[in-house]
Write an enzyme that holds these catalytic residues in place. Structure first.
Site, PDB file in Angstrom:
ATOM      1  N   HIS A 163       0.847  -1.207   0.000  1.00 56.68           N
ATOM      2  CA  HIS A 163       0.000   0.000   0.000  1.00 56.68           C
ATOM      3  C   HIS A 163       0.875   1.248   0.000  1.00 56.68           C
ATOM      4  CE1 HIS A 163      -3.966   1.963   1.295  1.00 56.68           C
ATOM      5  NE2 HIS A 163      -3.093   2.964   1.151  1.00 56.68           N
TER       6      HIS A 163
ATOM      7  N   HIS B 224       1.204   5.308  -2.126  1.00 57.99           N
ATOM      8  CA  HIS B 224       0.660   6.268  -3.106  1.00 57.99           C
ATOM      9  C   HIS B 224       1.822   6.843  -3.904  1.00 57.99           C
ATOM     10  CE1 HIS B 224      -3.478   6.523  -1.311  1.00 57.99           C
ATOM     11  NE2 HIS B 224      -2.811   5.969  -0.326  1.00 57.99           N
TER      12      HIS B 224
ATOM     13  N   GLN C 134      -9.624   9.368  -4.959  1.00 58.76           N
ATOM     14  CA  GLN C 134      -9.297  10.136  -3.751  1.00 58.76           C
ATOM     15  C   GLN C 134     -10.426  11.058  -3.311  1.00 58.76           C
ATOM     16  OE1 GLN C 134      -6.047  10.539  -1.594  1.00 58.76           O
ATOM     17  NE2 GLN C 134      -7.987  10.993  -0.597  1.00 58.76           N
TER      18      GLN C 134
ATOM     19  N   HIS D 131      -9.790   1.979   0.477  1.00 57.78           N
ATOM     20  CA  HIS D 131      -9.505   2.769   1.678  1.00 57.78           C
ATOM     21  C   HIS D 131     -10.815   2.778   2.464  1.00 57.78           C
ATOM     22  CE1 HIS D 131      -5.916   4.121  -0.355  1.00 57.78           C
ATOM     23  NE2 HIS D 131      -5.580   4.908   0.642  1.00 57.78           N
TER      24      HIS D 131
ATOM     25  N   GLU E  73     -11.098   5.182   7.145  1.00 61.11           N
ATOM     26  CA  GLU E  73      -9.832   5.794   7.602  1.00 61.11           C
ATOM     27  C   GLU E  73     -10.186   7.066   8.374  1.00 61.11           C
ATOM     28  OE1 GLU E  73      -7.061   7.125   4.576  1.00 61.11           O
ATOM     29  OE2 GLU E  73      -5.406   7.192   6.023  1.00 61.11           O
TER      30      GLU E  73
ATOM     31  N   ASP F  49       2.257   3.367   2.944  1.00 59.33           N
ATOM     32  CA  ASP F  49       1.271   4.382   2.563  1.00 59.33           C
ATOM     33  C   ASP F  49       1.915   5.583   1.864  1.00 59.33           C
ATOM     34  OD1 ASP F  49      -1.385   5.100   2.299  1.00 59.33           O
ATOM     35  OD2 ASP F  49      -1.655   5.764   4.357  1.00 59.33           O
TER      36      ASP F  49
ATOM     37  N   TRP G  72       0.347  13.801   3.274  1.00 57.80           N
ATOM     38  CA  TRP G  72      -0.236  13.136   4.440  1.00 57.80           C
ATOM     39  C   TRP G  72       0.799  12.782   5.487  1.00 57.80           C
ATOM     40  CZ3 TRP G  72      -1.716  12.254  -0.601  1.00 57.80           C
ATOM     41  CH2 TRP G  72      -3.040  12.588  -0.916  1.00 57.80           C
TER      42      TRP G  72
END
Ligand code: 17E
Ligand code: FE2
Length: 411
Positions: free
Chosen positions: A56, A58, A151, A209, A212, A308, A314
């Site tokens: 996982h 991005h 997203q 996702h 979260e 992630d 983030w």
């Protein structure tokens, strides 16, 4: 090619692993230490493992933290807003360059299988088109699975459904979702029905996702699990994050776990990311904001750890080293008992491979691809304690990378 003097996980003694034509052709128990000859690679009693897996990450957002603005609140929602600013300026070349740099960081740490979530809430699908090229260009380093990740929502983003369909048509491997971000609970539920239909119709894997948030009322996991159960798709479906489960009460969780087990879905937790992004609306006592990893594992379900983010809107840190996430995750999830430590690499190897549905493309067995990593440690316990580095990475029976161990000299 032979790799001699290898320790294999969950097996006693030393082994020689032989590779031929890109595959593992023999695994032979050794009575004693052997001396290296010809082109033998000497593991010197250290662990030889199937490659580490990044389940996982991005890759479209990586290496953009602070550009144009930093996430000051540390919340998921400000992250999405900051990413929205950066997304407006991405180019094909910029996306590819950042993704390639990050993939090298992963490969340096012995990772050869990667699942990446790529934002498809963009009318041009620019990042996805770039990543489809990266998937081919980086094949010598990693196998890349691309998730069509909405997203900004499927139902609450203009043409969200059509963009998801187009993304799969263009060649994304996995259908994503973000039900907790949709405008209403009903949209969250309908987004899951839509994405499961799409995946079933197109024969794709699913990675959502899911929940979260620290909001204990965010309960889309039960919807995803039930859709997976009814369609018999559980092993092909993954729920990522599920941080709200850290805030569910035990009465609800005991009912939920029954369904989760029946569904057979997989779980990914990103503990460094979640400990950073969650708990942001608490004062004290402050929640950990991480899903119930130990409990999922002990209930016999499949759970693994992912990074992630690397330096994105983030999460400002990260360096490609999944063992760092394993170390943090074991702490955060209260998994520091000897039995957990002694099999801790499961959470970043076999469990992740199962999540990615790698099947017979993964693992140290005769006939499988000769993708192997020598770690600088003799056991799972020592690997995580010492933050062992990948010393040699072998891909398709060829040496992909070697690392010269650092040397410390006292005066
Ligand atoms: N987007 C999202 O919704 N959640 C995350 N943890 C990241 C991106 C990194
Ligand atoms: Fe994520």
């Amino acid at each position: 090619m032979n790799i001699i003097n290898a320790t294999l996980r969950k097996r006693q003694g030393l082994f020689t692993v032989t590779c031929d034509g890109g595959r593992i052709s023999a695994i032979t128990a050794q009575p004693d230490l052997l001396l290296a000859k010809d082109d033998d690679i000497d593991a010197a009693g250290q662990l030889l493992i199937a490659p580490l897996v990044e389940p996982h990450i991005h890759l479209d957002a990586t290496l953009t933290a602070g550009d144009p603005q930093w996430n000051m609140s540390g919340t998921l929602f400000e992250g999405i807003e900051r990413w929205g600013q950066r997304k407006a300026t991405i180019t094909h070349e910029d996306t590819k360059a950042r993704a390639h740099t990050t993939i090298r960081m992963l490969a340096e740490h012995g990772i050869q299988h990667v699942r990446t979530h790529i934002d498809v809430t963009d009318p041009t699908l620019g990042a996805l088109k770039a990543m489809l090229e990266v998937r081919e260009e980086a094949r010598h380093l990693v196998d890349l699975q691309i998730v069509a990740f909405p997203q900004e929502g499927i139902e609450s983003y203009d043409n969200g459904r059509a963009l998801m369909e187009q993304a799969i048509e263009l060649g994304a491997d996995v259908v994503g979702g973000i039900p907790h971000f949709e405008n209403t609970r009903e949209q969250g539920v309908s987004s899951i029905k839509f994405l499961m239909d799409l995946a079933e119709r197109r024969g794709c894997l699913v990675d959502v996702h899911c929940d979260e948030t620290d909001d204990p009322h965010s309960r889309f996991l039960e919807v995803l699990a039930e859709e997976a159960r009814v369609r018999g798709m559980g092993s092909r479906v993954t729920a990522s994050h599920t941080t709200a489960m850290g805030s569910y009460d035990n009465a609800y969780c005991s009912k939920l776990f029954r369904l989760l087990k029946h569904s057979g879905i997989n779980f990914v937790s990103c503990p460094t990311e979640s400990i950073h992004l969650q708990g942001r609306f608490d004062t004290f006592p402050k929640r950990r904001g991480v899903t119930r990893v130990a409990e999922i594992d002990r209930a016999g379900m499949n759970v693994c750890f992912g990074q992630d983010s690397i330096k994105d809107p983030w999460y400002p840190l990260g360096n490609g080293n999944i063992l760092r996430v394993l170390d943090a995750g074991l702490h955060i999830c209260h998994m520091m008992g000897f039995e957990d430590l002694a099999r801790s690499l499961d959470l970043v190897t076999d469990n992740s491979a199962r999540t990615l549905n790698l099947g017979e493309r993964y693992g140290i067995e005769v006939g499988r691809p000769a993708n192997l990593v020598i770690l600088d440690a003799e056991s799972d316990y020592e690997a995580v304690r010492r933050q062992a580095k990948a010393r040699v990475s072998i891909r398709g029976g060829q040496v992909l990378m070697t690392r010269v161990p650092e040397r410390v000299e006292f005066a």
